[in-house]
Motif scaffolding. Structure first.
Motif, short mmCIF file in Angstrom:
data_model
loop_
_atom_site.label_atom_id
_atom_site.label_comp_id
_atom_site.label_asym_id
_atom_site.label_seq_id
_atom_site.Cartn_x
_atom_site.Cartn_y
_atom_site.Cartn_z
N THR A 162 17.86 16.75 53.61
CA THR A 162 17.20 17.91 53.60
C THR A 162 16.33 18.13 52.40
N ARG A 163 15.16 18.27 51.90
CA ARG A 163 14.45 17.94 50.71
C ARG A 163 13.52 19.13 50.67
N ARG A 164 13.55 19.67 49.27
CA ARG A 164 12.59 20.68 49.09
C ARG A 164 11.96 20.55 47.67
N ALA A 165 10.88 21.08 47.14
CA ALA A 165 10.44 20.78 45.95
C ALA A 165 9.89 22.10 45.40
N LYS A 166 9.86 22.14 44.17
CA LYS A 166 9.42 23.45 43.28
C LYS A 166 8.58 22.94 42.10
N LEU A 167 7.56 23.56 41.79
CA LEU A 167 6.61 23.32 40.52
C LEU A 167 7.42 23.69 39.36
N ILE A 168 7.61 23.22 38.30
CA ILE A 168 8.10 23.57 36.95
C ILE A 168 7.19 23.78 36.10
N ASP A 169 6.89 24.70 35.40
CA ASP A 169 5.76 24.99 34.32
C ASP A 169 6.20 25.14 32.97
N LEU A 170 5.91 23.88 32.36
CA LEU A 170 6.73 23.96 30.84
C LEU A 170 5.52 24.69 29.87
N GLY A 171 4.80 25.18 30.39
CA GLY A 171 3.79 26.18 29.54
C GLY A 171 2.70 25.34 28.66
N GLN A 206 3.35 23.16 26.43
CA GLN A 206 3.68 21.87 26.25
C GLN A 206 2.76 20.79 27.17
N ILE A 207 2.63 21.05 28.36
CA ILE A 207 1.83 20.34 29.15
C ILE A 207 0.84 21.18 29.90
N VAL A 208 -0.22 21.54 29.24
CA VAL A 208 -1.03 22.48 29.85
C VAL A 208 -1.75 22.08 31.13
N ASP A 209 -1.82 22.85 32.23
CA ASP A 209 -2.52 22.40 33.56
C ASP A 209 -1.70 21.39 33.93
N ARG A 210 -0.62 20.94 33.44
CA ARG A 210 0.42 19.78 34.20
C ARG A 210 1.67 20.19 34.53
N PRO A 211 2.08 21.23 35.45
CA PRO A 211 3.30 21.42 35.92
C PRO A 211 3.90 20.08 36.53
N VAL A 212 5.23 20.03 36.40
CA VAL A 212 5.99 18.83 37.00
C VAL A 212 6.60 19.29 38.31
N MET A 213 6.73 18.37 39.14
CA MET A 213 7.36 18.77 40.44
C MET A 213 8.97 18.35 40.57
N LEU A 214 9.91 19.25 40.79
CA LEU A 214 11.12 18.94 40.79
C LEU A 214 11.28 18.88 42.46
N VAL A 215 11.91 17.80 42.76
CA VAL A 215 12.25 17.54 44.09
C VAL A 215 13.76 17.38 44.37
N VAL A 216 14.36 18.11 45.21
CA VAL A 216 15.82 18.05 45.61
C VAL A 216 16.21 17.66 46.82
N GLU A 217 16.64 16.51 47.17
CA GLU A 217 17.14 16.12 48.13
C GLU A 217 18.65 15.97 48.48
N ILE A 218 19.19 16.62 49.53
CA ILE A 218 20.46 16.71 49.71
C ILE A 218 20.99 16.09 51.08
N HIS A 229 8.46 14.67 39.15
CA HIS A 229 7.12 13.87 39.23
C HIS A 229 6.11 14.41 38.40
N SER A 230 5.05 13.82 38.18
CA SER A 230 4.01 14.41 37.47
C SER A 230 2.75 14.87 38.54
N THR A 231 2.27 15.85 38.25
CA THR A 231 1.15 16.36 39.03
C THR A 231 -0.07 16.70 38.39
N GLY A 232 -0.27 16.30 37.48
CA GLY A 232 -1.39 16.26 36.51
C GLY A 232 -2.63 15.33 36.71
#
Length: 322
Positions: free
Chosen positions: A219-228, A230-242, A257-260
């Motif tokens: 099972t896998r889900r992902a979420k955007l992580i916005d570091l404000g 520090q990386i403007v307009d480039r949220p990273v994607m956290l993927v969690v797989e169980i 993962h990078s999304t920018g």
């Protein structure tokens, strides 16, 4: 045993038991039908009140009246020694006598507790030592050698106060298709990002690493992580797989993962796994040519951990329970 005792003595906090505390514990004990139950209630009450005094000294608010240990019916019917900590949950405060190598943890307290503190009470009831804590238990006999230092408890409570227990991501529920808000399939999040040019991927997520054709047990889900900023307009994607395994174990893989509009992750961004006490368990850091970083480990049912994504002095932490 000598090494364990010495370690506990070095890290334990010695506190006096005030006359008021002793009076309250004796008053509660006098309400019990048998001498055995009276001793249980007296020691439980002493442990709770000693811990209550300590947390207030540390400016951590408590609510005695909301605790089961403060309810005369619950004291009579159950073996409870809980202390309600607002915005955190119930902390179980279990007493032990001098020279006892283990602490008894009633099975009825294994749920709805954010942690367990062990308080050693001397024979004269004049002094108590707070020996340490543990986040969860699955057995009635807890060896004192398993306790973590008291300093770790303060960090842990602070973490829960900023991210309360109800903010925990329950990974076991993912296996029954119950997902917390913000956690989406990789495909849906990918499509969402591609609809926004500023966030679109320059290259696809590595399919061999996060394949959409994995076995159904994964099972896998992902979420955007916005570091404000520090990386403007480039949220990273956290993927969690169980993936569930034998012996109540769960395999967990984390990817960042990078999304920018650049192929690679920001140099120096970190992916960190913290254990239940807030101690770093695993970590990875992006180099100049990494388009993703990952960590993999196993955990047991009801085990808690946190995942922190950080860059310089900015970080975002997600809290999980298996």
């Amino acid at each position: 045993m000598m090494n364990t005792t010495q370690k506990l003595d070095d890290s334990a906090l010695l506190l006096p038991i005030s006359q008021t505390v002793r009076f309250t514990a004796q008053q509660f004990a006098n309400q019990q039908p048998t001498a055995e139950k009276a001793e249980q209630v007296q020691l439980n009450t002493l442990a709770v009140l000693v811990m209550n005094d300590y947390l207030q000294m540390m400016e951590i608010p408590t609510d005695l009246t909301a605790s089961d240990s403060w309810n005369p019916v619950m004291r009579l019917c159950a073996n409870v020694a809980d202390l309600q900590v607002p915005s955190v949950g119930r902390l179980e405060c279990r007493p032990v006598r001098l020279h006892e190598p283990a602490c008894y943890i009633p099975a009825e307290t294994w749920e709805e507790r954010v942690g367990y503190v062990v308080v050693q009470v001397d024979e004269s009831l004049q002094e108590a030592r707070i020996l340490g804590f543990i986040n969860n238990v699955t057995t009635e006999v807890l060896s004192l050698s398993q306790l973590q230092p008291l300093e770790a408890l303060i960090d842990y409570l602070g973490q829960l106060r900023t991210s309360p227990t109800n903010a925990l991501v329950n990974l076991s529920q993912w296996l029954t298709n119950q997902f917390e808000a913000g956690w989406q399939t990789v495909e849906s999040l990918w499509n969402l990002l591609e609809s926004k040019p500023a966030y679109a991927f320059r290259s696809a997520i590595t399919l061999e690493e996060t394949s959409f054709n994995q076995p159904e047990t994964i099972t896998r889900r992902a979420k955007l992580i916005d570091l404000g900023i520090q990386i403007v307009d480039r949220p990273v994607m956290l993927v969690v797989e169980i993936s569930p395994e034998a012996d109540r174990q769960t395999s967990i893989r984390l990817q960042l993962h990078s999304t920018g509009n650049q192929i690679y992750l920001p140099t120096g961004v970190q992916l960190i796994v913290l254990d239940e006490a807030g101690t770093i368990f695993l970590e990875a850091q992006a180099r100049s040519a990494d388009n993703y970083i990952q960590l993999q480990f196993r955990g047991e049912i009801q085990e808690r951990f946190s995942v922190r994504v950080s860059l310089d002095d900015m970080s975002i932490t997600e809290h999980f329970v298996i």
